[in-house]
Design a protein around this motif. Sequence first.
Motif, PDB file in Angstrom:
ATOM      1  N   ASP A 214       0.841  -1.209   0.000  1.00 49.82           N
ATOM      2  CA  ASP A 214       0.000   0.000   0.000  1.00 49.82           C
ATOM      3  C   ASP A 214       0.868   1.247   0.000  1.00 49.82           C
ATOM      4  OD1 ASP A 214      -2.471  -1.407   0.078  1.00 49.82           O
ATOM      5  OD2 ASP A 214      -2.141  -1.815   2.207  1.00 49.82           O
ATOM      6  N   ASP A 215       1.556   1.436  -1.099  1.00 44.06           N
ATOM      7  CA  ASP A 215       2.439   2.579  -1.287  1.00 44.06           C
ATOM      8  C   ASP A 215       2.072   3.232  -2.616  1.00 44.06           C
ATOM      9  OD1 ASP A 215       4.902   3.757  -2.702  1.00 44.06           O
ATOM     10  OD2 ASP A 215       5.607   3.613  -0.625  1.00 44.06           O
ATOM     11  N   PRO A 216       1.602   4.491  -2.611  1.00 48.32           N
ATOM     12  CA  PRO A 216       1.103   5.106  -3.852  1.00 48.32           C
ATOM     13  C   PRO A 216       2.094   5.071  -5.008  1.00 48.32           C
ATOM     14  CG  PRO A 216       0.523   6.450  -1.961  1.00 48.32           C
ATOM     15  CD  PRO A 216       1.444   5.381  -1.463  1.00 48.32           C
ATOM     16  N   VAL A 223       0.751  -0.310 -11.756  1.00 46.71           N
ATOM     17  CA  VAL A 223      -0.460  -0.099 -12.556  1.00 46.71           C
ATOM     18  C   VAL A 223      -0.105   0.344 -13.969  1.00 46.71           C
ATOM     19  CG1 VAL A 223      -2.454   1.422 -12.850  1.00 46.71           C
ATOM     20  CG2 VAL A 223      -2.055   0.301 -10.651  1.00 46.71           C
ATOM     21  N   ASN A 224       0.797   1.287 -14.106  1.00 43.86           N
ATOM     22  CA  ASN A 224       1.154   1.787 -15.434  1.00 43.86           C
ATOM     23  C   ASN A 224       1.846   0.709 -16.269  1.00 43.86           C
ATOM     24  OD1 ASN A 224       0.533   4.800 -15.893  1.00 43.86           O
ATOM     25  ND2 ASN A 224       1.308   4.767 -13.796  1.00 43.86           N
ATOM     26  N   PRO A 248      -8.443   3.992  -6.783  1.00 48.70           N
ATOM     27  CA  PRO A 248      -9.231   4.860  -7.677  1.00 48.70           C
ATOM     28  C   PRO A 248      -8.471   6.104  -8.125  1.00 48.70           C
ATOM     29  CG  PRO A 248     -10.609   4.037  -5.907  1.00 48.70           C
ATOM     30  CD  PRO A 248      -9.212   3.627  -5.567  1.00 48.70           C
ATOM     31  N   ARG A 249      -7.784   6.756  -7.206  1.00 51.25           N
ATOM     32  CA  ARG A 249      -7.034   7.967  -7.574  1.00 51.25           C
ATOM     33  C   ARG A 249      -5.893   7.627  -8.522  1.00 51.25           C
ATOM     34  NH1 ARG A 249      -2.459   9.962  -5.459  1.00 51.25           N
ATOM     35  NH2 ARG A 249      -2.610   8.709  -3.558  1.00 51.25           N
ATOM     36  N   ILE A 250      -5.170   6.547  -8.251  1.00 55.21           N
ATOM     37  CA  ILE A 250      -4.039   6.163  -9.098  1.00 55.21           C
ATOM     38  C   ILE A 250      -4.512   5.839 -10.511  1.00 55.21           C
ATOM     39  CG2 ILE A 250      -2.363   4.296  -9.462  1.00 55.21           C
ATOM     40  CD1 ILE A 250      -1.954   4.299  -6.402  1.00 55.21           C
ATOM     41  N   LEU A 251      -5.634   5.138 -10.634  1.00 57.26           N
ATOM     42  CA  LEU A 251      -6.147   4.798 -11.958  1.00 57.26           C
ATOM     43  C   LEU A 251      -6.553   6.037 -12.739  1.00 57.26           C
ATOM     44  CD1 LEU A 251      -8.242   1.617 -11.050  1.00 57.26           C
ATOM     45  CD2 LEU A 251      -6.183   1.687 -12.461  1.00 57.26           C
ATOM     46  N   GLN A 257     -10.605   6.355 -17.199  1.00 57.82           N
ATOM     47  CA  GLN A 257     -11.845   7.057 -16.843  1.00 57.82           C
ATOM     48  C   GLN A 257     -12.781   6.135 -16.068  1.00 57.82           C
ATOM     49  OE1 GLN A 257     -14.252   8.091 -20.186  1.00 57.82           O
ATOM     50  NE2 GLN A 257     -15.859   9.061 -18.972  1.00 57.82           N
ATOM     51  N   LYS A 258     -13.219   6.574 -14.922  1.00 58.34           N
ATOM     52  CA  LYS A 258     -14.150   5.787 -14.124  1.00 58.34           C
ATOM     53  C   LYS A 258     -15.520   5.745 -14.789  1.00 58.34           C
ATOM     54  CE  LYS A 258     -16.178   7.633 -10.548  1.00 58.34           C
ATOM     55  NZ  LYS A 258     -16.410   8.246  -9.230  1.00 58.34           N
TER      56      LYS A 258
END
Length: 385
Positions: A214-216, A223-224, A248-251, A257-258
């Motif tokens: 859990d590290d941004p 993710v990228n 959610p913020r990272i995506l 797009q959510k």
Amino acid sequence: MDEVFEILDRQTAEIVTEKVPLGKASGRILAAPVLSPIDQPPFDKAAMDGWAMRADETGKVLKIEETIAAGEVGVKEIEPGTCSAIMTGAKLPVGAGRIIRVEYSRRDGETVNIDKDDPLKNIIYKGENMKAGDVVLTPRVLRPRDIGILASMGFAEVEVVIAPAIGFIATGTELKEPGELLKDGEIYNSNGHQLLAQADIWGCRTSYYGITPDDPEKLAETVNRALGENTIVLLSGGVSMGEFDFIPRILEEAGVQKLFHRIAVKPGKPLWFGKNDRNFVFGMPGNPVSTFILFEVFVKHLIQKLCGLAYDPAFIRGALGRDIRRKTWDRTEFLPVKWENEEVIPISYHGSSHLNALAEATGLIIVDREVKKVEKGETVYVRII
């Protein structure tokens, strides 16, 4: 839940196909209808071992002209008073109109005594099962029986859809991989391996990115990378409303797009789904029953949609074996059940972390929103898993 399916059904992607040998085709998605190139069977053939004779033959003692094995072609025409020994699957000789099964007879050298008439002709006629030009199979996930059908028609290879590449990221500082020693407060990562297994069954190319803490910064990096290497990206954990739920913020910062976040489904309420120009992303809660059910119900739906199919899961109908009472009824709920003595029996289930409740499950029943109780004896539908 209907709104979720409407959103998933609007998604599209280019369908790419390839030809693969039959031995590699099971579990793959057939790209287009397959037409039979031949009649099946391609000739009139014996349905069982016996004696091939004329259709109007009435004699009880017949002369044996020859023996015809499967794969051979008889050279003697069947005349009145004669017959040929014929094996199951062999081509019917000229003049033959029926077969008396061998157990209705007694052989005596070069003749055979017919002890009992046979009410059946015992012939499988040319094209009886399939005619040339008939549709053999429509697009579907190919099963072993489909492979047998294709082989029987002479196909050595088949055109299948290249399923979307799927990447898996398990998030959570508390996770350890199976085989490692657990420290106090840690748990094993089941989600990554479970999701890989669910996708493998569908012939998807899969990539596993392991556990990301859990590290941004580390989450964003993983993710990228996954977005660059896959069409569909699945994440487990980090999508709820907690202090360490960064996904959610990272995506969104990664350009995804959510399309929705949080659904009226139990388990799986925190589900996040979004897309960009080339990716579709599911952010799932970390509880393992949630990830299993969300993949079965929603991810599979999208995979088949992107492959040109409408997902059509199998259901069986039965009577509920005991009452179901719900403490809350604001969401559609999936509950594990087993088929036992022709009844649908709810399995003891303690919630979305109770993964081993699925071990004995035949499938899931769906209890709709606002339904507080389902009574014993009511007809229910079990979604097979």
